[in-house]
Each structure stands twice: as C-alpha cells, then as structure tokens.
Motif scaffolding. Structure first.
Motif, PDB file in Angstrom:
ATOM      1  N   LYS A  21      65.858  81.867  59.136  1.00  0.00           N
ATOM      2  CA  LYS A  21      66.494  81.979  57.820  1.00  0.00           C
ATOM      3  C   LYS A  21      65.564  81.533  56.697  1.00  0.00           C
ATOM      4  CE  LYS A  21      70.787  81.259  57.024  1.00  0.00           C
ATOM      5  NZ  LYS A  21      72.148  80.714  56.867  1.00  0.00           N
ATOM      6  N   LEU A  22      64.640  80.638  57.013  1.00  0.00           N
ATOM      7  CA  LEU A  22      63.744  80.115  55.987  1.00  0.00           C
ATOM      8  C   LEU A  22      62.352  80.738  56.051  1.00  0.00           C
ATOM      9  CD1 LEU A  22      64.671  76.309  55.924  1.00  0.00           C
ATOM     10  CD2 LEU A  22      65.466  78.145  54.439  1.00  0.00           C
ATOM     11  N   TYR A  31      64.603  81.824  50.932  1.00  0.00           N
ATOM     12  CA  TYR A  31      63.229  81.322  51.051  1.00  0.00           C
ATOM     13  C   TYR A  31      62.683  80.902  49.685  1.00  0.00           C
ATOM     14  CZ  TYR A  31      58.278  80.855  51.622  1.00  0.00           C
ATOM     15  OH  TYR A  31      57.009  80.340  51.578  1.00  0.00           O
ATOM     16  N   PHE A  34      64.119  77.649  48.924  1.00  0.00           N
ATOM     17  CA  PHE A  34      63.490  76.666  49.809  1.00  0.00           C
ATOM     18  C   PHE A  34      62.108  76.280  49.294  1.00  0.00           C
ATOM     19  CE2 PHE A  34      60.913  76.392  53.932  1.00  0.00           C
ATOM     20  CZ  PHE A  34      61.081  75.035  54.045  1.00  0.00           C
ATOM     21  N   ILE A  98      65.012  70.876  53.824  1.00  0.00           N
ATOM     22  CA  ILE A  98      65.261  71.792  54.941  1.00  0.00           C
ATOM     23  C   ILE A  98      66.678  71.625  55.460  1.00  0.00           C
ATOM     24  CG2 ILE A  98      64.564  72.403  57.291  1.00  0.00           C
ATOM     25  CD1 ILE A  98      61.723  71.397  56.538  1.00  0.00           C
ATOM     26  N   LEU A 102      69.524  74.639  54.657  1.00  0.00           N
ATOM     27  CA  LEU A 102      70.034  75.321  55.846  1.00  0.00           C
ATOM     28  C   LEU A 102      71.530  75.099  56.023  1.00  0.00           C
ATOM     29  CD1 LEU A 102      67.275  74.785  58.582  1.00  0.00           C
ATOM     30  CD2 LEU A 102      68.115  76.966  57.678  1.00  0.00           C
TER      31      LEU A 102
END
Length: 445
Positions: A21-22, A31, A34, A98, A102
C-alpha cells in the motif's frame, strides 16, 4: 545517498499487503501522503513554513525481505543523522508515520463518519493502536495550545510553565510543532529529570496537512497522526485533564473556539475541564483581544470559562495540579475513564470534516442570530480555513490560484473578527518570524 534502516519495535511484522500500500506508484495518493509526512518527521526541529525546499530528490521505500522489513531512505535530510546514524527519536517518529498512515487508511479510508459516536470510537481506536491510551490512577495530562510563531520571551515563558508542570509530575500534550508546542515539553522534560521521573510523556497529536507544514519538535516521544483536523481536535479534548492556552494566531483561535463551543453545550455543564490562558506580562494585549472577542460573540458564559492568569508560572502549575483532584473526583462520580473522556458531549457540527475551499468558506453562516454553539462551530471553521490558507499546501495553492478566501456575515461580527485578525497580524502571529504576511482572507463588513 541511500540508507537502509532496520525497523524498531516489531515494525517488521507488517504484512506484504500493508507494505504494498505504501509502495511508490504514479497514481498512489497514499504514497504521496506517506512521503510528505516522512520528510516532515525527518526534518524534525526544522522551524520553517517550507519543509520541502531543497528535498525534491528525497524518497522513501519499504522493502520486504525474507527476514523482515527494511526502510530505505534516498537523500534524506542530514539533520536526521548523527555520525551517519539516524537519531533514535527521529526513527520512532518515522515509524509512527508508517503505523498511522497504514492504520487509518486500512480501517477508516472508506468509512463515512455520519454518526458522532462512531467518530469518538474511531478516535479512541486510533489512539489505542498508537499505545497512548495508558492506565493511570490520577489524571495528569495537560494539553498545551499556542502559536508556532511566538516571540522569544513568550517561548521562554512556555518553557517555564512546562518546567513547573513537570516538577509537579504532570505530563504534556501539544500539537507537536515548534513555538508554544515545543516550549512546554522542553520545560517539562527538565522538571521530570529533576524529579527523576523516567516515564515522562510528551504526546504530540497532529494530522497530515499540519505535519506536512510543521515538523514535530525533538521532544515529542509519542506521536500520533489523526486523519483530519476535526479528529485531531476531538482527540485533544478527550485525552485532556486540563488545557493551557498560550498566545497564538488563527490556529490557536480555532482551537479555543472549538473548545468553547463544546463546553457551552448544556450537556457539558457539569464537566470538569480547567481552561487557563497564560503568557508573560507583554502578552496581556493578546489575551484582552481574545477575551473581548469571545464575550462579544459567544457571550459572558463563554468568557467565564476562561481563567486568564498572566505572568505567573508557579500559580498556573499549582492551579492545574489542584484541579486534577476535581477531575478525578468527577470522572469517578460519573464512572468515566481517566484516560479518555467518554462523557463529554460533542455535536456533529464539531465532528464533520470541513473542507476549507473558496465555496465552503463563502457559505459559512457567520451571523449572530444563531445558537452560540453553532456560531462557535462556524467561527472555528472560518479560522480553520485561514490556517489552511496560511500554511497548508492545498490551501496555500487554492489562495494562490483563486485569490483570498471571502468571509461574509453580520457587519458587527465581521468587524470584530477583522479586528482580532489584524491584531494577530500586527503582533506577528500569522507566519514564522521574519516573513512578511500576505492575508489569505478578505472580510466583507
């Protein structure tokens, strides 16, 4: 320059789906979020309105390996390292990014928060997942609000307040940025050290658009990223046992209006949540402006909720410490938790996400002929929009493309609001020190 980090504290237990997902891709807004949050925490201690200048070539990747996860940093800020090794606190903040990005995306990305109880439960869930809902026998967490752009003597005063609170065994929660968000934590750390308190808490609550504009300060040892500003504000008041407000600008006014709107709710009349406004002697003009605005818009009841205690850190700390007994007794009486104020009633007007674009700002009902709680909610949104136009990437871009936000309402109210904002500008509270302020708003009288 590439650097590989071994994760701390079980971060290697991420699933392959979570890591995916990242991953970087051309169509991944998650992303992008992030990366911006990661860069912000790697720039810890960098007190600027532009955290990204000079870091166009920065990148971050999560790499799955047979023996666990690796964090790859490409051209990270040098300030995050000492002798080639990442600062431990900085890596902890990076892993908080993170964890929260998430968790929030996996569990709440598609949730339509229309029910207030659901919002309150989600905030508790996020805080619990971050391990900041901790058992305690006595309430001791003081939320401190105030501006990132404050004068040097005001900053020293916030440190002295934190020091006196720390000597009395009280912990600190702030918005985790610089200025009045850093000072109380720094002072409390010294107070805790003198008292040999080894588990002092310096809790920082933020949200993506804020952390992308204000790097966490180095003292924060617990960092949580809430999904948006409304959930961040609710998290503050749910975990607080007392709230201290230092001088600040539009963001501090937003927080104060949010708090007053909640405390004016008749359902909260018996709640025990001390509110103190304090600063050095030179800040009296600021508090006079705030008190006058509050009383002339929200009434004398709202003004009576504010304890203005200038220029006396010892008295403030003693007052807050004594009030902890009342907070504990009230929570016991109503059967509420010490760690999270479930019984505080928050209307959905304060929980719904507000998108501060030009249309929504123009549509705000800024009239005096409405319930005080609703007026506080709408004023809070107006100041939230000004904060967005001042420092948040999306808001700054919108103002650059379409011009300033237009605010319209009752003539008397708009004059009061204009007067307050002009006082903030004249006192240098709307931007980082040394930068010229160009208003992102226009008020129609």
């Amino acid at each position: 320059m590439k650097i590989l980090l071994n994760p701390l504290d079980g971060m290697n237990l991420l699933s392959q789906n979570e890591v995916a997902k990242l991953q970087k891709s051309s169509n991944s807004p998650l992303y992008t979020l992030f990366r911006s949050c990661a860069l912000a925490v790697l720039n810890v201690g960098h007190e600027s309105d532009d955290l990204y200048n000079g870091f166009d070539d920065f990148d971050i990747n999560l790499l799955s390996r047979e023996r666990g996860l690796k964090i790859e940093l490409i051209n990270p800020p040098e300030a995050a390292f000492v002798d080639g090794k990442i600062i431990t606190g900085t890596q902890e903040h990076l892993q908080s990014v993170i964890r929260d990005i998430l968790f929030n995306s996996s569990k709440y990305e598609t949730t339509d928060f229309t029910d207030g109880v659901e919002v309150t439960n989600a905030i508790f869930d996020i805080l619990r997942h971050a391990n900041v809902i901790l058992p305690t026998d006595l309430p001791n967490l003081v939320v401190c609000w105030g501006g990132h752009s404050i004068k040097e003597n005001e900053y020293r005063y916030t440190k002295e307040i934190g020091y006196q609170l720390g000597l009395r065994g009280l912990n600190i929660c702030t918005g985790c940025g610089p200025g009045a968000m850093k000072g109380p934590m720094k002072g409390a750390a010294l107070g805790h050290a003198k008292q040999r308190i080894k588990n002092g808490r310096y809790l920082g609550l933020t949200e993506p658009s804020i952390i992308a504009a204000e790097a966490p300060n180095p003292i924060v040892n617990e960092l949580v990223i809430l999904p948006d500003i409304e959930k961040r504000l609710e998290a503050f008041v749910r975990v607080a046992h007392a709230i201290i407000i230092f001088p600040g600008g539009a963001g501090t006014a937003e927080e104060l209006l949010y708090l007053l709107g909640i405390m004016l709710n008749p359902k909260n009349k018996s709640q025990v949540l001390p509110i103190v406004l304090t600063g050095p002697e030179e800040s009296i003009a600021y508090f006079e402006e705030i008190a006058e605005f509050v009383e002339s818009t929200l009434g004398k009841e709202a003004r009576s909720l504010l304890n203005i205690m200038p220029n006396d850190p010892v008295l403030v700390a003693q007052f807050v410490k004594e009030k902890m007994i009342e907070v504990r007794d009230f929570r016991r009486l109503v059967g509420d938790a010490y760690q999270y104020n479930w019984t505080l009633s928050i209307d959905t007007d304060f929980q719904r996400s507000f998108e501060p674009d030009h249309d929504n700002m123009a549509k705000l009902d800024l009239s005096l002929d409405q319930p005080k709680t609703l007026l506080a909610a709408n004023l809070r949104k107006a100041f939230s929009g000004i904060v967005a136009g001042n420092i948040k990437e999306q808001g700054v871009l919108a103002v650059k493309q379409k011009g300033p936000f237009i605010l319209t309402g009752d003539t008397s109210l708009m004059k009061k609001m204009d007067k307050l904002l002009m006082a903030f500008v004249e006192q240098g509270r709307m931007k980082m020190p040394g930068s010229k302020y160009e208003p992102c708003y226009k008020i129609n009288h």
